[in-house]
Scaffold this active site. Structure first.
Site, PDB file in Angstrom:
ATOM      1  N   GLY A   1      -0.549   4.563  -1.288  1.00 45.17           N
ATOM      2  CA  GLY A   1      -1.707   5.134  -0.596  1.00 45.17           C
ATOM      3  C   GLY A   1      -1.326   6.292   0.315  1.00 45.17           C
ATOM      4  CD  GLN A   2      -4.549   9.912   4.218  1.00 44.38           C
ATOM      5  OE1 GLN A   2      -4.946   8.980   4.922  1.00 44.38           O
ATOM      6  NE2 GLN A   2      -4.965  11.158   4.368  1.00 44.38           N
TER       7      GLN A   2
ATOM      8  N   GLY B   1       0.837  -1.208   0.000  1.00 40.83           N
ATOM      9  CA  GLY B   1       0.000   0.000   0.000  1.00 40.83           C
ATOM     10  C   GLY B   1       0.864   1.247   0.000  1.00 40.83           C
TER      11      GLY B   1
ATOM     12  CE1 TYR C   1     -10.588   1.358   7.150  1.00 41.15           C
ATOM     13  CE2 TYR C   1     -11.644   2.937   8.623  1.00 41.15           C
ATOM     14  CZ  TYR C   1     -10.510   2.445   8.009  1.00 41.15           C
ATOM     15  OH  TYR C   1      -9.299   3.042   8.253  1.00 41.15           O
TER      16      TYR C   1
ATOM     17  CG  ASP D   1      -4.505  -8.577  -5.095  1.00 46.89           C
ATOM     18  OD1 ASP D   1      -4.637  -8.317  -3.881  1.00 46.89           O
ATOM     19  OD2 ASP D   1      -5.453  -8.894  -5.838  1.00 46.89           O
TER      20      ASP D   1
ATOM     21  CE  LYS E   1      -8.076  -0.499   8.947  1.00 41.03           C
ATOM     22  NZ  LYS E   1      -6.754  -0.970   8.517  1.00 41.03           N
TER      23      LYS E   1
HETATM   24  C1  AKB Z   1     -11.598   7.106   7.258  1.00 37.43           C
HETATM   25  O1  AKB Z   1     -12.111   8.235   7.332  1.00 37.43           O
HETATM   26  O2  AKB Z   1     -12.209   6.100   6.874  1.00 37.43           O
HETATM   27  C2  AKB Z   1     -10.157   6.954   7.695  1.00 37.43           C
HETATM   28  C3  AKB Z   1     -10.057   6.536   9.131  1.00 37.43           C
HETATM   29  C4  AKB Z   1     -10.419   7.472  10.203  1.00 37.43           C
HETATM   30  O3  AKB Z   1      -9.664   5.443   9.393  1.00 37.43           O
HETATM   31  N1  AKB Z   1      -9.450   8.177   7.476  1.00 37.43           N
END
Ligand code: AKB
Length: 315
Positions: free
Chosen positions: A11-12, A8, A143, A53, A147
């Site tokens: 990515g950011q 990654g 998400y 990947d 996590k």
């Molecule tokens: C998001 O906004 O999904 C991310 C995070 C806070 O994990 N930047």
């Protein structure tokens, strides 16, 4: 010395963390990896780059073998807003890749793994002010669920296999070097980009929305400090709370306007408002401070000044 692999890297977080790792460990010792997005010129010129990947275990194993990898920074993930648009893909990308990384790390006897968690593990039932390290974890996004599951998978691999896996619950991260999108805290980056481009911004959360945030330099330093801390200082093997500052969207807009008097911001909340409302206002990161000395450096004025100057020089 075995090498580090940054999955990654385009990515950011990767765009800032990879050069910082290369500066510390030597360019040839840090392999940057992306899935499809071509590397930035800085990443490409700075050291080895591979496409892989991470959900493809055999392909990932080949890269690890070919480059003699001893440490993995596994940053690839779909974030909160993209996750709600495509929950199946979010679960697949976020969980399968982590499981592959952890299994390959155990099989090869790797030194360390870093994996980012997020304030998204918290939910509406979590205390919103100064959210403690150990508290109610009932996320309402795919998400956040990924996590949370990932944190427990890391904890399990540490207990079961002795794997030295470390993790941070990042708040919203702000940088001018890259913009990847797909998150809920994106407004805190977009506002600067649009201020430089058009001197106005339509914000997708309400002015009162307050979230924990951090400038990327602090996030990179936290990551490096965590990874170099003595193992006996690491008391949390799920993921550490860390934060730098908390501000409302209105306070952020006012800070931008202080630097650019012509700037205007209006507010048109969309589906991301509900996600933002489910996350804490502020975070208690005293465990990270006590264990490995975490302290942030950037406040809101310093962050705004750095973002505006960085974007103005880039464009
Ligand atoms: C998001 O906004 O999904 C991310 C995070 C806070 O994990 N930047």
């Amino acid at each position: 010395m075995r090498r580090s692999l940054v999955i990654g890297a385009v990515g950011q977080i990767g765009c800032d963390l990879t050069p910082a790792l290369r500066a510390r460990l030597g360019a040839e010792n840090v392999v940057a990896a992306g899935r499809k997005t071509p590397p930035t010129p800085e990443l490409e010129a700075g050291g080895p780059f591979v496409f892989v990947d991470a959900t493809d275990r055999a392909a990932l194993a080949e890269v690890i073998e070919a480059h003699d990898i001893g440490t993995i920074y596994h940053l690839a993930a779909l974030m909160s807003a993209d996750g709600e648009r495509n929950p199946d893909l979010a679960w697949q990308v976020n969980m399968e890749s982590l499981k592959n990384v952890l299994d390959l790390a155990v099989a090869r006897g790797m030194d360390q793994v870093f994996w980012p968690s997020s304030i998204a593990v918290f939910g509406p039932t979590t205390p919103a002010e100064m959210t403690p390290q150990r508290t109610v974890l009932e996320p309402t996004t795919i998400y956040g669920a990924s996590k949370l599951a990932g944190e427990h998978l890391c904890h399990y691999y540490h207990l079961r296999h002795g794997l030295d896996v470390r993790s941070l619950r990042y708040p919203g991260l702000i940088t001018y070097k890259t913009y990847s999108g797909g998150g809920t805290t994106d407004y805190a980056v977009e506002i600067f980009i649009e201020a430089i481009r058009a001197d106005r911004y339509r914000c997708f959360v309400t002015p009162e929305t307050r979230l924990p945030m951090m400038y990327m330099d602090d996030a990179v330093r936290a990551t490096l400090d965590l990874m170099t801390a003595d193992a006996d200082r690491i008391s949390v093997r799920t993921s550490y709370n860390i934060t730098a500052l908390s501000f409302t969207a209105a306070e952020l807009a006012a800070e931008v306007a202080r630097h650019r008097p012509g700037f205007t911001c209006d507010f048109a909340p969309d589906f991301r408002q509900a996600i933002a409302d489910s996350w804490p206002d502020s975070i208690d990161d005293s465990t990270a401070n006590a264990d490995w000395g975490w302290t942030p450096a950037f406040d809101l004025p310093a962050l705004a000044e750095t973002m505006l100057a960085g974007l103005a020089n880039r464009d």
